[in-house]
Design a protein around this motif. Structure first.
Motif, PDB file in Angstrom:
ATOM      1  N   GLY A  18       1.028  -1.631   0.136  1.00  0.00           N
ATOM      2  CA  GLY A  18      -0.265  -0.258   0.173  1.00  0.00           C
ATOM      3  C   GLY A  18       0.819   1.574   0.091  1.00  0.00           C
ATOM      4  O   GLY A  18       0.505   2.705  -0.601  1.00  0.00           O
ATOM      5  N   ARG A  19       2.204   1.124   0.363  1.00  0.00           N
ATOM      6  CA  ARG A  19       3.131   2.597   0.837  1.00  0.00           C
ATOM      7  C   ARG A  19       3.336   2.269  -0.403  1.00  0.00           C
ATOM      8  O   ARG A  19       3.693   3.438  -1.117  1.00  0.00           O
ATOM      9  N   VAL A  20       3.494   1.699  -1.321  1.00  0.00           N
ATOM     10  CA  VAL A  20       4.837   1.708  -2.314  1.00  0.00           C
ATOM     11  C   VAL A  20       3.543   2.198  -3.637  1.00  0.00           C
ATOM     12  O   VAL A  20       3.933   3.175  -4.788  1.00  0.00           O
ATOM     13  N   ALA A  21       2.291   1.433  -3.171  1.00  0.00           N
ATOM     14  CA  ALA A  21       1.083   2.043  -4.202  1.00  0.00           C
ATOM     15  C   ALA A  21       0.622   3.595  -4.634  1.00  0.00           C
ATOM     16  O   ALA A  21       0.543   4.298  -5.952  1.00  0.00           O
ATOM     17  N   ARG A  22       1.190   4.030  -2.553  1.00  0.00           N
ATOM     18  CA  ARG A  22       1.253   5.790  -2.447  1.00  0.00           C
ATOM     19  C   ARG A  22       1.625   6.556  -3.452  1.00  0.00           C
ATOM     20  O   ARG A  22       2.031   7.363  -3.935  1.00  0.00           O
ATOM     21  N   VAL A  23       2.899   6.118  -3.234  1.00  0.00           N
ATOM     22  CA  VAL A  23       4.289   6.551  -3.449  1.00  0.00           C
ATOM     23  C   VAL A  23       3.880   6.396  -5.398  1.00  0.00           C
ATOM     24  O   VAL A  23       4.805   7.860  -5.990  1.00  0.00           O
ATOM     25  N   PHE A  24       3.799   5.382  -6.142  1.00  0.00           N
ATOM     26  CA  PHE A  24       3.998   5.235  -7.473  1.00  0.00           C
ATOM     27  C   PHE A  24       3.031   6.302  -7.758  1.00  0.00           C
ATOM     28  O   PHE A  24       2.872   6.537  -8.775  1.00  0.00           O
ATOM     29  N   MET A  25       1.562   6.129  -7.029  1.00  0.00           N
ATOM     30  CA  MET A  25       0.446   7.538  -7.498  1.00  0.00           C
ATOM     31  C   MET A  25       1.352   8.330  -7.778  1.00  0.00           C
ATOM     32  O   MET A  25       0.486   9.824  -8.252  1.00  0.00           O
ATOM     33  N   ASP A  26       1.414   9.369  -6.293  1.00  0.00           N
ATOM     34  CA  ASP A  26       2.224  10.441  -6.723  1.00  0.00           C
ATOM     35  C   ASP A  26       3.125  10.871  -7.902  1.00  0.00           C
ATOM     36  O   ASP A  26       2.565  12.026  -7.557  1.00  0.00           O
TER      37      ASP A  26
END
Length: 335
Positions: A18-26
């Motif tokens: 989930g943290r990786v997903a958030r960074v990728f989205m940003d």
């Protein structure tokens, strides 16, 4: 030809993926696939395939997790953080093994690239899936800025060791409690676990007469983790299996000494900036706890080395590696 990146944002959440997903989205600002349902449900490979079929031909689909379509109608890039679900028996099941064999292994061959987070995981994916080495890209992992500049320490009137964990068996918590009970350290020092307790661990702590010295903190918000790390005497993280082990570098970034395992990805991530122990040996874990608590010179050395080590794992490097993969895919689509 204008190429768009579509992203499976269903993985966003408080867990590692989930943290990786958030960074990728940003940093990518991709277009959401707008899919519902769990990305790991049994019907999702069909749902994802159908969605990809209806996307513009000039599309790339990126997932920060290990889900995959049954058929790939557009260039597909996905991320396998580790093979824990098949390598570690206690975390496996017939349904998981079937999913990996039928869906994921097949996807490894038709995907444009497979992203992962360590050389350990990269080698395991290559060996297991039988794909060329160049198909698997280690983009590593990153430490968020707020771990490098913790707001404030966790306030307590006691000294404590910290285990950032969950109740999965590969986290090795029974041996951690046994080692803590065995360690010859000040009996006022406590052991704190993130997450809720279980009857099994509570009974073990009572049996070993350390129940009063152990606290389960329940869910800890990510914003509160840096202070919790910073206030600890040490992070105790002798996990039996990790594809990366983010708590190791998060603790280092917060200036907290680390005790971790000498197996899987953890020596690669920790380098010489942590005490490495055999996670199957209660004695080694216990001895490591004693050293990290009692030896001031060792603690200071680990803190300095840990700060230096944590700087190697910043999100800008991860972003650059992912961007390179996407740009390579875009070039190939245009030729």
């Amino acid at each position: 030809m204008s190429i768009s990146v579509y992203f499976d944002d269903r993985w966003e959440g408080p867990h590692g993926i989930g943290r990786v997903a958030r960074v990728f989205m940003d940093f990518l600002e991709p277009i959401s696939l707008s899919l519902s349902g769990s990305p790991v449900s049994s019907i999702d490979p069909f749902r994802l395939s159908l969605k990809m079929l209806n996307l513009p031909k000039s599309s790339i689909v990126l997932s920060p997790g290990f889900n995959a379509p049954l058929l790939s109608f557009r260039p597909y890039i996905f991320m396998i953080h580790d093979l824990n679900h098949i390598d570690y028996v206690e975390n496996s099941s017939i349904s998981k093994r079937l999913y990996y064999a039928i869906v994921i292994k097949r996807a490894c061959h038709f995907a444009y690239k497979i992203l992962t987070v360590s050389e350990f995981s990269k080698k395991r994916i290559i060996d297991w899936a039988g794909v060329p080495a160049e198909k698997v890209v280690n983009v590593s992992n990153g430490v968020s800025e707020h771990f490098l500049n913790p707001p404030e320490e966790y306030t307590s009137d006691f000294q404590y060791l910290l285990c950032v964990s969950n109740r999965k068996s590969h986290k090795n918590e029974r041996r951690i409690i046994q080692a803590f009970a065995q360690a010859r350290i000040d009996p006022l020092i406590k052991l704190l676990f993130t997450g809720d307790s279980t009857r099994e661990l509570v009974e073990l702590a009572k049996e070993l007469k350390v129940f009063s010295r152990i606290t389960f903190l329940g869910q800890v918000l990510e914003k509160d983790l840096p202070g919790l790390y910073q206030g600890a005497l040490s992070l105790v993280f002798p996990s039996l299996y990790e594809g990366f082990g983010l708590p190791v570098v998060e603790a280092m970034a917060c200036g907290t000494p680390v005790l971790t395992s000498s197996t899987t990805s953890l020596p690669e991530v920790a380098g010489d900036a942590a005490i490495l122990v055999d996670p199957t040996s209660v004695l080694e874990i216990s001895d490591g706890i004693e050293r990290i608590v009692k030896e001031d010179v060792l603690r200071k050395r680990l803190i300095v080395k840990g700060w230096q080590r944590a700087k190697l794992f910043d999100w800008s490097r991860v972003k650059s590696r992912v961007q390179n993969v996407l740009e390579e895919c875009m070039v190939d689509m245009k030729t």
